[in-house]
Design a protein around this motif. Structure first.
Motif, PDB file in Angstrom:
ATOM      1  N   SER A   1      24.473   1.651 -12.698  1.00 17.82           N
ATOM      2  CA  SER A   1      24.219   3.083 -12.721  1.00 17.82           C
ATOM      3  C   SER A   1      22.802   3.405 -12.259  1.00 17.82           C
ATOM      4  CB  SER A   1      24.451   3.630 -14.129  1.00 17.82           C
ATOM      5  OG  SER A   1      24.128   4.997 -14.215  1.00 17.82           O
ATOM      6  N   VAL A   2      21.828   2.629 -12.751  1.00 16.51           N
ATOM      7  CA  VAL A   2      20.436   2.838 -12.334  1.00 16.51           C
ATOM      8  C   VAL A   2      20.293   2.649 -10.822  1.00 16.51           C
ATOM      9  CG1 VAL A   2      18.093   1.909 -12.499  1.00 16.51           C
ATOM     10  CG2 VAL A   2      19.449   2.240 -14.576  1.00 16.51           C
ATOM     11  N   LEU A   3      20.992   1.657 -10.283  1.00 16.05           N
ATOM     12  CA  LEU A   3      20.911   1.348  -8.858  1.00 16.05           C
ATOM     13  C   LEU A   3      21.859   2.203  -8.020  1.00 16.05           C
ATOM     14  CD1 LEU A   3      20.768  -2.557  -9.105  1.00 16.05           C
ATOM     15  CD2 LEU A   3      18.863  -0.982  -8.739  1.00 16.05           C
ATOM     16  N   HIS A   4      22.652   3.047  -8.668  1.00 14.81           N
ATOM     17  CA  HIS A   4      23.631   3.910  -7.989  1.00 14.81           C
ATOM     18  C   HIS A   4      24.627   3.085  -7.170  1.00 14.81           C
ATOM     19  CE1 HIS A   4      21.468   7.557  -9.169  1.00 14.81           C
ATOM     20  NE2 HIS A   4      20.357   6.938  -8.811  1.00 14.81           N
ATOM     21  N   ILE A   5      25.092   1.991  -7.778  1.00 20.34           N
ATOM     22  CA  ILE A   5      26.162   1.196  -7.179  1.00 20.34           C
ATOM     23  C   ILE A   5      27.472   1.682  -7.791  1.00 20.34           C
ATOM     24  CG2 ILE A   5      27.147  -1.110  -6.893  1.00 20.34           C
ATOM     25  CD1 ILE A   5      24.347  -2.252  -7.044  1.00 20.34           C
ATOM     26  N   ASP A   6      28.269   2.369  -6.977  1.00 17.55           N
ATOM     27  CA  ASP A   6      29.510   2.965  -7.459  1.00 17.55           C
ATOM     28  C   ASP A   6      30.716   2.153  -6.980  1.00 17.55           C
ATOM     29  OD1 ASP A   6      28.065   5.150  -8.578  1.00 17.55           O
ATOM     30  OD2 ASP A   6      27.965   6.076  -6.576  1.00 17.55           O
ATOM     31  N   GLY A   7      31.839   2.371  -7.639  1.00 19.32           N
ATOM     32  CA  GLY A   7      33.092   1.797  -7.184  1.00 19.32           C
ATOM     33  C   GLY A   7      33.361   0.378  -7.639  1.00 19.32           C
ATOM     34  N   VAL A   8      32.604  -0.122  -8.620  1.00 15.30           N
ATOM     35  CA  VAL A   8      32.850  -1.474  -9.127  1.00 15.30           C
ATOM     36  C   VAL A   8      34.137  -1.474  -9.953  1.00 15.30           C
ATOM     37  CG1 VAL A   8      31.961  -3.385 -10.526  1.00 15.30           C
ATOM     38  CG2 VAL A   8      30.372  -1.945  -9.222  1.00 15.30           C
ATOM     39  N   ASP A   9      35.006  -2.434  -9.693  1.00 15.80           N
ATOM     40  CA  ASP A   9      36.225  -2.585 -10.486  1.00 15.80           C
ATOM     41  C   ASP A   9      35.858  -3.391 -11.730  1.00 15.80           C
ATOM     42  OD1 ASP A   9      38.686  -3.152 -11.593  1.00 15.80           O
ATOM     43  OD2 ASP A   9      39.672  -3.520  -9.682  1.00 15.80           O
ATOM     44  N   TRP A  10      35.467  -2.696 -12.779  1.00 16.76           N
ATOM     45  CA  TRP A  10      34.958  -3.374 -13.976  1.00 16.76           C
ATOM     46  C   TRP A  10      36.059  -4.121 -14.710  1.00 16.76           C
ATOM     47  CZ3 TRP A  10      30.034  -4.096 -13.987  1.00 16.76           C
ATOM     48  CH2 TRP A  10      29.183  -3.170 -13.390  1.00 16.76           C
ATOM     49  N   ALA A  11      37.270  -3.629 -14.673  1.00 20.75           N
ATOM     50  CA  ALA A  11      38.380  -4.330 -15.325  1.00 20.75           C
ATOM     51  C   ALA A  11      38.638  -5.667 -14.647  1.00 20.75           C
ATOM     52  CB  ALA A  11      39.638  -3.463 -15.299  1.00 20.75           C
ATOM     53  N   ALA A  12      38.617  -5.681 -13.316  1.00 22.22           N
ATOM     54  CA  ALA A  12      38.801  -6.933 -12.580  1.00 22.22           C
ATOM     55  C   ALA A  12      37.631  -7.876 -12.845  1.00 22.22           C
ATOM     56  CB  ALA A  12      38.928  -6.654 -11.087  1.00 22.22           C
TER      57      ALA A  12
ATOM     58  N   LEU B   1      30.433 -10.593 -24.793  1.00 17.39           N
ATOM     59  CA  LEU B   1      30.990 -10.103 -23.533  1.00 17.39           C
ATOM     60  C   LEU B   1      30.869  -8.588 -23.385  1.00 17.39           C
ATOM     61  CD1 LEU B   1      32.484 -10.483 -20.875  1.00 17.39           C
ATOM     62  CD2 LEU B   1      34.631 -10.546 -22.149  1.00 17.39           C
ATOM     63  N   PRO B   2      31.219  -7.772 -24.386  1.00 22.24           N
ATOM     64  CA  PRO B   2      31.069  -6.313 -24.214  1.00 22.24           C
ATOM     65  C   PRO B   2      29.629  -5.908 -23.900  1.00 22.24           C
ATOM     66  CG  PRO B   2      32.424  -6.799 -26.129  1.00 22.24           C
ATOM     67  CD  PRO B   2      31.820  -8.107 -25.696  1.00 22.24           C
ATOM     68  N   GLU B   3      28.665  -6.582 -24.531  1.00 21.69           N
ATOM     69  CA  GLU B   3      27.255  -6.260 -24.283  1.00 21.69           C
ATOM     70  C   GLU B   3      26.842  -6.643 -22.862  1.00 21.69           C
ATOM     71  OE1 GLU B   3      27.771  -6.561 -28.696  1.00 21.69           O
ATOM     72  OE2 GLU B   3      28.457  -7.706 -26.965  1.00 21.69           O
ATOM     73  N   HIS B   4      27.345  -7.767 -22.381  1.00 20.70           N
ATOM     74  CA  HIS B   4      27.033  -8.163 -21.009  1.00 20.70           C
ATOM     75  C   HIS B   4      27.611  -7.172 -20.003  1.00 20.70           C
ATOM     76  CE1 HIS B   4      24.980 -12.008 -21.435  1.00 20.70           C
ATOM     77  NE2 HIS B   4      25.807 -12.315 -22.420  1.00 20.70           N
ATOM     78  N   LEU B   5      28.837  -6.738 -20.234  1.00 16.74           N
ATOM     79  CA  LEU B   5      29.446  -5.769 -19.335  1.00 16.74           C
ATOM     80  C   LEU B   5      28.704  -4.437 -19.385  1.00 16.74           C
ATOM     81  CD1 LEU B   5      33.193  -6.569 -20.021  1.00 16.74           C
ATOM     82  CD2 LEU B   5      31.991  -6.917 -17.843  1.00 16.74           C
ATOM     83  N   ALA B   6      28.288  -4.039 -20.580  1.00 17.46           N
ATOM     84  CA  ALA B   6      27.568  -2.769 -20.727  1.00 17.46           C
ATOM     85  C   ALA B   6      26.228  -2.811 -19.998  1.00 17.46           C
ATOM     86  CB  ALA B   6      27.361  -2.452 -22.208  1.00 17.46           C
ATOM     87  N   ARG B   7      25.525  -3.956 -20.080  1.00 16.46           N
ATOM     88  CA  ARG B   7      24.234  -4.040 -19.389  1.00 16.46           C
ATOM     89  C   ARG B   7      24.433  -4.006 -17.876  1.00 16.46           C
ATOM     90  NH1 ARG B   7      21.398  -9.913 -19.465  1.00 16.46           N
ATOM     91  NH2 ARG B   7      19.605  -8.560 -19.238  1.00 16.46           N
ATOM     92  N   MET B   8      25.526  -4.620 -17.381  1.00 17.76           N
ATOM     93  CA  MET B   8      25.812  -4.582 -15.956  1.00 17.76           C
ATOM     94  C   MET B   8      26.145  -3.161 -15.502  1.00 17.76           C
ATOM     95  SD  MET B   8      25.568  -7.547 -14.392  1.00 17.76           S
ATOM     96  CE  MET B   8      26.785  -7.672 -13.081  1.00 17.76           C
ATOM     97  N   GLN B   9      26.903  -2.451 -16.309  1.00 13.34           N
ATOM     98  CA  GLN B   9      27.251  -1.075 -15.967  1.00 13.34           C
ATOM     99  C   GLN B   9      26.020  -0.182 -15.962  1.00 13.34           C
ATOM    100  OE1 GLN B   9      30.266  -0.383 -18.897  1.00 13.34           O
ATOM    101  NE2 GLN B   9      31.876  -1.385 -17.709  1.00 13.34           N
ATOM    102  N   ARG B  10      25.120  -0.425 -16.925  1.00 13.98           N
ATOM    103  CA  ARG B  10      23.882   0.352 -16.950  1.00 13.98           C
ATOM    104  C   ARG B  10      23.036   0.059 -15.715  1.00 13.98           C
ATOM    105  NH1 ARG B  10      18.724  -1.005 -18.717  1.00 13.98           N
ATOM    106  NH2 ARG B  10      17.371   0.808 -19.052  1.00 13.98           N
ATOM    107  N   ALA B  11      22.909  -1.208 -15.359  1.00 14.10           N
ATOM    108  CA  ALA B  11      22.115  -1.573 -14.186  1.00 14.10           C
ATOM    109  C   ALA B  11      22.722  -0.993 -12.917  1.00 14.10           C
ATOM    110  CB  ALA B  11      22.008  -3.092 -14.084  1.00 14.10           C
TER     111      ALA B  11
END
Length: 265
Positions: free
Chosen positions: A50-61, A38-48
């Motif tokens: 960031s690359v796409l400049h999608i801001d404001g995601v509630d990662w905790a939710a 799970l941590p690796e999946h979340l990290a890859r989503m956060q990296r993606a």
């Protein structure tokens, strides 16, 4: 399925994932109610994101929703998607301030169990992957190349596709990453120009780098590099690793690396 934490099965037509494939996703394996890596999946989503400049995601939710989806499942698949949401005019993302979170759960692919026994058959795909270093590695929502690869694969008796880029260099499979072994040398394609840098690929690279039994090489090689390999295997977060029995007429009876990885994946 949950959209922004609410049970739902429909998405507004104005969502930019529908209009432009503007977003990213990950697909995770569930075992006994827990999401693997799970941590690796979340990290890859956060990296993606960031690359796409999608801001404001509630990662905790987002994490809570993924965990909730997996909670009652013995063995299943959780897919998590982030889109830029709605807004903007044309391609412009100006005004998009509320990303969309989508979480769904589905049955685990039962055929993976059978392929562990008999091995995978790969067919060289006529569809080549374009090069784009900006998007290389991330799992964005623009998957038309994979759709076309799968379309051709479904016309063969193979289990997966062997995919090269427009220069003829090996990249990956339709839905998996690729490794091959020659003696104690292990190879995997360079993904700096195209392809998806999967969670399981990264895990396998770490495993090999932390053992003295094999040496890892990240390479740009044509499909013919597999002709004299002792062993070929493929991986993704769901498989998580499968042996290849045959690829484009070449056969691989050895499972030395596969047996090692199976104990650690």
């Amino acid at each position: 399925m949950w959209i922004n934490g609410e049970a739902a099965t429909t998405l507004p037509a104005a969502d930019r994932s529908v209009q432009f494939g503007d977003g990213c996703f990950t697909t995770a394996r569930v075992l006994r109610g827990e999401i693997q890596f799970l941590p690796e999946h979340l990290a890859r989503m956060q990296r993606a994101a960031s690359v796409l400049h999608i801001d404001g995601v509630d990662w905790a939710a987002f994490e809570r929703e993924m965990v909730l989806a997996a909670g009652q499942q013995e063995e299943a698949v959780v897919k998590a998607v982030v889109t830029r949401g709605q807004g903007g005019r044309g391609y412009s993302s100006a005004g998009c301030s509320a990303p969309t979170r989508i979480v769904s759960v589905s049955a685990y692919p039962a055929h993976y169990h059978a392929l562990r026994q008999g091995g995978v058959k790969l067919a060289l795909s006529p569809v080549t992957l374009s090069k784009n270093p900006l998007l290389a590695g991330i799992k964005h929502l623009n998957r038309l190349e994979q759709v076309m690869i799968r379309l051709h694969l479904d016309q063969t008796d193979a289990d997966e596709a062997l995919v090269v880029d427009t220069s003829g260099c090996l990249v990956e499979c339709c839905s998996a990453n690729l490794f091959w072994r020659k003696g104690n040398q292990v190879f995997t394609p360079d993904l700096s120009q195209s392809g998806v840098d999967g969670v399981m690929r990264r895990h396998i690279i770490r495993l090999i780098e932390n053992t003295s039994r094999w040496t890892l090489h990240i390479v740009s090689e044509p499909a013919e590099a597999l002709s004299d390999a002792n062993e070929v295997l493929i991986c993704n977060a769901l498989m998580p690793v499968l042996p290849v029995a045959k690829a484009s007429g070449w056969h691989y009876p050895s499972r030395d690396l596969y047996d090692f990885l199976l104990q650690n994946c």
